[in-house]
Design an enzyme around this catalytic site. Structure first.
Site, PDB file in Angstrom:
ATOM      1  N   ASP A 186     -31.798 -39.825 -27.034  1.00  0.00           N
ATOM      2  CA  ASP A 186     -32.967 -40.090 -26.204  1.00  0.00           C
ATOM      3  C   ASP A 186     -33.300 -38.853 -25.376  1.00  0.00           C
ATOM      4  OD1 ASP A 186     -34.952 -40.969 -24.527  1.00  0.00           O
ATOM      5  OD2 ASP A 186     -33.912 -42.787 -23.883  1.00  0.00           O
ATOM      6  N   HIS A 191     -35.356 -38.067 -17.928  1.00  0.00           N
ATOM      7  CA  HIS A 191     -33.933 -37.984 -17.627  1.00  0.00           C
ATOM      8  C   HIS A 191     -33.440 -36.545 -17.442  1.00  0.00           C
ATOM      9  CE1 HIS A 191     -33.944 -42.199 -18.618  1.00  0.00           C
ATOM     10  NE2 HIS A 191     -34.418 -41.926 -19.817  1.00  0.00           N
ATOM     11  N   ILE A 206     -33.626 -39.779 -13.665  1.00  0.00           N
ATOM     12  CA  ILE A 206     -32.777 -40.964 -13.630  1.00  0.00           C
ATOM     13  C   ILE A 206     -31.868 -41.004 -14.853  1.00  0.00           C
ATOM     14  CG2 ILE A 206     -34.491 -42.255 -12.308  1.00  0.00           C
ATOM     15  CD1 ILE A 206     -35.231 -43.763 -14.871  1.00  0.00           C
ATOM     16  N   GLY A 209     -31.008 -45.979 -19.133  1.00  0.00           N
ATOM     17  CA  GLY A 209     -30.529 -47.357 -19.064  1.00  0.00           C
ATOM     18  C   GLY A 209     -29.433 -47.623 -20.082  1.00  0.00           C
TER      19      GLY A 209
END
Length: 283
Positions: A186, A191, A206, A209
């Site tokens: 990803d 990110h 961040i 997830g």
């Protein structure tokens, strides 16, 4: 393009081939924080090729890129969030191998002005014999795509046991953890790129997830499985708030005869980051 319901339920993507090596399995385990103590003999088999084990949630990345894209469904990708993730394991994920990925749209729910909920499924099979390896269900919340005339979503009750947790574990994430985890597939700049994160309303990039998802799987492995991944049958979460690299995550777990419930929080920010966590394990 708005969601075309019910035609959206016919969308499929079949026969995509993916392969991975032991290096990918090692990288995934390191990316979710395993091996921080090189002398930990429980975690070493996940990060060292001698008698290599794979984390059950490695299934989420071995066919990264498979699935029906938001654009094909009619979603605004920039306003679509990852809501839930689940995997059913039909057998342990090998440390290296090949799969065929078949994907479809399972359900789309209309939440009116609040948006739409889209459930997609990817089934991974062994191309050598057609045997099932894993079934991945990924649920998205599309904030800008409601009012398309579809059915409402039935409420789902997933209450955790009303008692003190059977186990409480803490995991310290690293400041560079998102930069490492993105190498598992990803590459969303949210990110990694501070400017992209700021534009999305975050002070810093961040954590993925799915990295938090893997950390929760690691917690179940430690608390109730003696680090034996073959005991996993399923693992699912609902994402409720972002984790920032460097956060300390506290995971509370309850085990009822192999039905494991868990929640994850970041106490320093008073944030609940995972709700409705469920795993099924062999006792």
């Amino acid at each position: 393009m708005p969601i075309d319901y019910p035609a959206v339920l016919t969308l499929k993507e079949e026969g995509r081939r993916f392969s991975w090596t032991e290096r990918d399995a090692l990288l995934y385990a390191l990316a979710i924080g395993m091996g921080a103590d090189p002398l930990d003999r429980d975690e070493l088999p996940f990060v060292y090729e001698k008698n290599l084990k794979t984390v059950p949630t490695f299934a989420a990345v071995i066919a990264w890129g498979a699935g029906i894209s938001p654009e094909r469904i009619g979603l605004d990708r920039k306003r679509t969030l990852h809501g839930e993730e689940a995997v059913t394991l039909h057998r342990p994920v090998p440390a290296a191998g090949d799969v065929v990925a078949d994907s479809r749209v399972v359900a789309v729910y209309d939440k009116g002005e609040k948006g739409a909920v889209v459930e997609r499924e990817t089934v991974l099979t062994d191309p050598a014999n057609g045997e099932l390896i894993a079934t991945i269900t990924r649920t998205a919340f599309a904030m800008a795509d409601g009012d398309f005339g579809g059915p409402a979503q039935a409420p789902v009750q997933r209450n955790r046991p009303q008692r003190k947790p059977d186990a409480v574990l803490e995991f310290q994430t690293r400041r560079d953890q998102a930069l490492l985890y993105r190498l598992c597939g990803d590459r969303n700049p949210l990110h990694a790129d501070p400017d992209v994160a700021n534009a999305a309303g975050f002070d810093t990039p961040i954590l993925h997830g799915l990295c938090t998802y893997g950390i929760c799987c690691r917690a179940v492995l430690q608390a109730f499985c003696r680090f034996e991944p073959e005991r996993f049958r399923s693992h699912s979460v609902r994402f409720s708030a972002p984790v920032f690299p460097g956060d300390l995550i506290t995971i509370k777990l309850w085990n009822d005869d192999g039905d494991v419930s868990f929640e994850a929080d970041v106490p320093a920010r008073n944030a609940s980051v995972i709700k409705n966590g469920k795993s099924r394990i062999v006792q």
